[in-house]
Design an enzyme around this catalytic site. Structure first.
Site, mmCIF file in Angstrom:
data_model
loop_
_atom_site.group_PDB
_atom_site.id
_atom_site.type_symbol
_atom_site.label_atom_id
_atom_site.label_comp_id
_atom_site.label_asym_id
_atom_site.label_seq_id
_atom_site.Cartn_x
_atom_site.Cartn_y
_atom_site.Cartn_z
ATOM 1 N N GLU A 187 43.523 34.234 40.880
ATOM 2 C CA GLU A 187 44.014 35.746 41.379
ATOM 3 C C GLU A 187 45.318 35.821 41.065
ATOM 4 O OE1 GLU A 187 43.191 35.464 45.441
ATOM 5 O OE2 GLU A 187 40.908 35.623 45.097
ATOM 6 N N HIS A 204 46.890 27.390 41.368
ATOM 7 C CA HIS A 204 46.161 28.271 42.558
ATOM 8 C C HIS A 204 47.729 28.347 43.619
ATOM 9 C CE1 HIS A 204 42.524 29.268 44.926
ATOM 10 N NE2 HIS A 204 43.624 29.420 45.645
ATOM 11 N N GLU A 242 34.412 32.396 43.854
ATOM 12 C CA GLU A 242 34.750 32.436 45.350
ATOM 13 C C GLU A 242 33.862 33.578 46.009
ATOM 14 O OE1 GLU A 242 38.791 32.585 46.921
ATOM 15 O OE2 GLU A 242 39.669 31.276 45.219
ATOM 16 N N ASN A 261 36.373 36.445 42.235
ATOM 17 C CA ASN A 261 36.441 36.051 43.662
ATOM 18 C C ASN A 261 36.155 37.295 44.472
ATOM 19 O OD1 ASN A 261 37.215 33.594 42.526
ATOM 20 N ND2 ASN A 261 39.368 33.725 43.509
ATOM 21 N N TYR A 303 35.208 39.093 48.042
ATOM 22 C CA TYR A 303 35.120 38.926 49.583
ATOM 23 C C TYR A 303 34.628 40.451 50.115
ATOM 24 C CZ TYR A 303 37.010 34.346 49.016
ATOM 25 O OH TYR A 303 37.403 33.064 48.956
ATOM 26 N N ARG A 305 34.671 23.350 42.053
ATOM 27 C CA ARG A 305 35.900 23.899 41.752
ATOM 28 C C ARG A 305 36.959 23.651 42.613
ATOM 29 N NH1 ARG A 305 38.338 29.844 42.714
ATOM 30 N NH2 ARG A 305 40.183 29.624 41.575
HETATM 31 C C1 GCO Z 1 41.663 33.033 47.132
HETATM 32 C C2 GCO Z 1 42.226 32.341 47.639
HETATM 33 C C3 GCO Z 1 41.588 31.202 48.661
HETATM 34 C C4 GCO Z 1 41.583 31.893 50.324
HETATM 35 C C5 GCO Z 1 40.188 32.558 50.267
HETATM 36 C C6 GCO Z 1 40.002 33.147 51.465
HETATM 37 O O1 GCO Z 1 41.399 32.860 45.783
HETATM 38 O O2 GCO Z 1 41.573 34.294 47.547
HETATM 39 O O3 GCO Z 1 42.303 31.574 46.672
HETATM 40 O O4 GCO Z 1 42.731 30.393 48.667
HETATM 41 O O5 GCO Z 1 41.658 30.747 50.953
HETATM 42 O O6 GCO Z 1 40.343 33.496 49.087
HETATM 43 O O7 GCO Z 1 40.852 34.119 52.024
#
Ligand code: GCO
Length: 461
Positions: A179, A134, A366, A307, A309, A90
């Protein structure tokens, strides 16, 4: 005694989690974070070029002017991806490489770059999955109010069409936006301040982005009828800090703000009613014109990109009178960069999307961890913390698959260390280390680990 000894010698059972044969292991990057060549071969200026070079908003005055020079090194980079065994990659297309002014004349050199990249990827057996937007918005359009302009959805669709026409015959899987919540709202916290004014604009921007997304899908159906298109959403599950009524309400509102707003838009063509009322009361936004909801209701995604985290823990607060938005309790953010390690949050989000939106196809677009203190020691980068992070999250993906949730693939963020927006080159997210001086690439231990996972298709713990 003997019994005890035997027990001790017995090797621990290895738990093997097998993934489906067709599971898509991959990695993700974005144009501004890796390409560099910010003003070469006819590329137009993007907003991030402008922020970095003229407003110096990135840590230590860093810029993406060179980034990791992927523009010139893409052949070697794809070779590395092939070595990793990636099934999919991607990346994002830089809008101003294709259309230097955002709309209008096409820059053939820009098209050529992505054609070459796609050719390399296909030859390496790697599926290209481009993201159209992006965050590197065309400066020329930003000067006309950008996403705030009522014409912005049309502009985006014009650009999308050029890409579908150029690459649609060889690229089957596409992503419209990355996002939108972060682009519209989080950037306020980075670049401005939350006020009634900035928040009002953000809500309107988010609405226009959704309209742009829908218009792009409309074009896609005509130009790439057999392709699949989705969106990559930042999913941040929100949990209440305590069982109090106020915290519960705050967590629900926060969830609607960040997650549900976009999920409802792309799956149902609508917005959560309570949140809409809340916005209207506080901000008199968004302005939704006749025809908008009809447009949203006629163009849905084929899959959803998640995505993921970390999570948020929410408590009710008087702290932010502008939105009366809830306070986010953040655990130690210094390690890793992306927040608390909470794999359960990924499972919760997957379960919920599966339940609420008729079991859609899901791609983890992600997931990854950034660290500040990685370096090469005796030729090696032992990023065991990243391996552990990835293991924990991939384990959860396996759990989701066992529940029948249609997770089609997992793309690690990121393949290479790169420019982390306003945080500059400090946090490193790659499974491949990049020396930002020499631009040399070196595999971290996580890259070797990921390679093996892809080859065997099994997660061993
Ligand atoms: C996201 C961002 C990324 C960041 C990654 C780390 O899509 O959140 O696209 O570009 O680098 O998330 O924080």
């Amino acid at each position: 005694m003997l019994k005890q000894k035997l027990k001790k010698d017995k090797p621990k059972p290895r738990i093997i989690r097998l993934f489906p044969k067709e599971f898509i292991w991959g990695g993700a990057t974005s144009a501004y974070q890796i390409e560099g060549a910010y003003n070469e071969d006819g590329k137009g200026e993007s907003l991030w070029d402008f922020y970095a070079n003229h407003l110096q908003i990135i840590k230590d005055g860093a810029t993406g002017n060179i980034a990791i020079d992927h523009y010139h090194r893409y052949r070697d980079d794809v070779r590395m991806m092939k070595g990793l065994g990636l099934k999919a990659y991607r990346f994002s297309i830089s809008w101003t490489r294709i259309l230097p002014s955002g709309i209008g004349p096409v820059n053939e050199k820009g098209i050529e770059f992505y054609q070459n990249l796609i050719t390399e990827l296909l030859a390496a057996g790697i599926e290209p999955i481009p993201t159209l937007y992006h965050w590197d918005y065309p400066k020329a359009l930003a000067d006309q109010s950008g996403w705030l302009n009522r014409k912005s959805p049309e502009w985006f669709a014009e650009y999308a069409k050029v890409c579908f026409q150029a690459f649609g015959d060889r690229v089957r899987t596409w992503i419209t936006l990355n996002e939108p919540w972060v682009d519209a709202f989080a950037s306020i916290y980075w670049l401005q301040k939350p006020t009634v004014d900035t928040m009002t604009r953000a809500v309107q921007i988010a609405h226009h982005q959704i309209l742009g997304h829908c218009r792009a899908i409309a074009a896609f159906r005509e130009l790439v009828p057999d392709g699949k298109i989705g969106i990559a959403l930042s999913m941040i599950p929100s949990y209440r800090a305590t069982d109090s009524k106020a915290d519960k309400a705050a967590a629900i509102r926060y969830d609607q703000f960040v997650n549900q707003w976009f999920l409802e838009a792309v799956f149902r063509g609508t917005y959560p009613r309570e949140m809409l009322e809340f916005y209207r009361k506080k901000l008199s936004a968004p302005m939704i014109l006749p025809g908008d909801l009809e447009l949203m209701k006629s163009h849905f995604v084929d899959f959803i990109g998640v995505n993921y985290y970390t999570r948020n823990i929410i408590k009710a607060s008087q702290a932010e009178p502008i939105m009366e938005l809830e306070e986010v309790e953040r655990p130690d953010l210094s390690w890793p960069h992306s927040g608390e390690i909470y794999p359960q949050g990924l499972l919760d989000i997957l379960v919920r999307i599966n339940r609420d939106y008729q079991q859609p196809d899901i791609l983890i677009t992600e997931n990854g961890a950034g660290f500040y203190d990685e370096s090469i020691v005796h030729g090696q980068i032992d990023d065991y913390r990243r391996i552990d992070f990835l293991k924990q999250h991939i384990k959860v993906v396996h759990k989701a698959l066992k529940k029948g949730i249609k997770v089609r693939g997992y793309l690690v963020w990121s393949i290479f260390d790169n420019l982390e927006w306003v945080f500059g080159f400090e946090p490193r997210f790659g499974i491949i280390y990049v020396d930002f001086q020499t631009l040399n690439r070196t595999w971290k231990q996580s890259a070797f680990w990921y390679q093996k996972l892809i080859r065997t298709n099994e997660l061993i713990k």
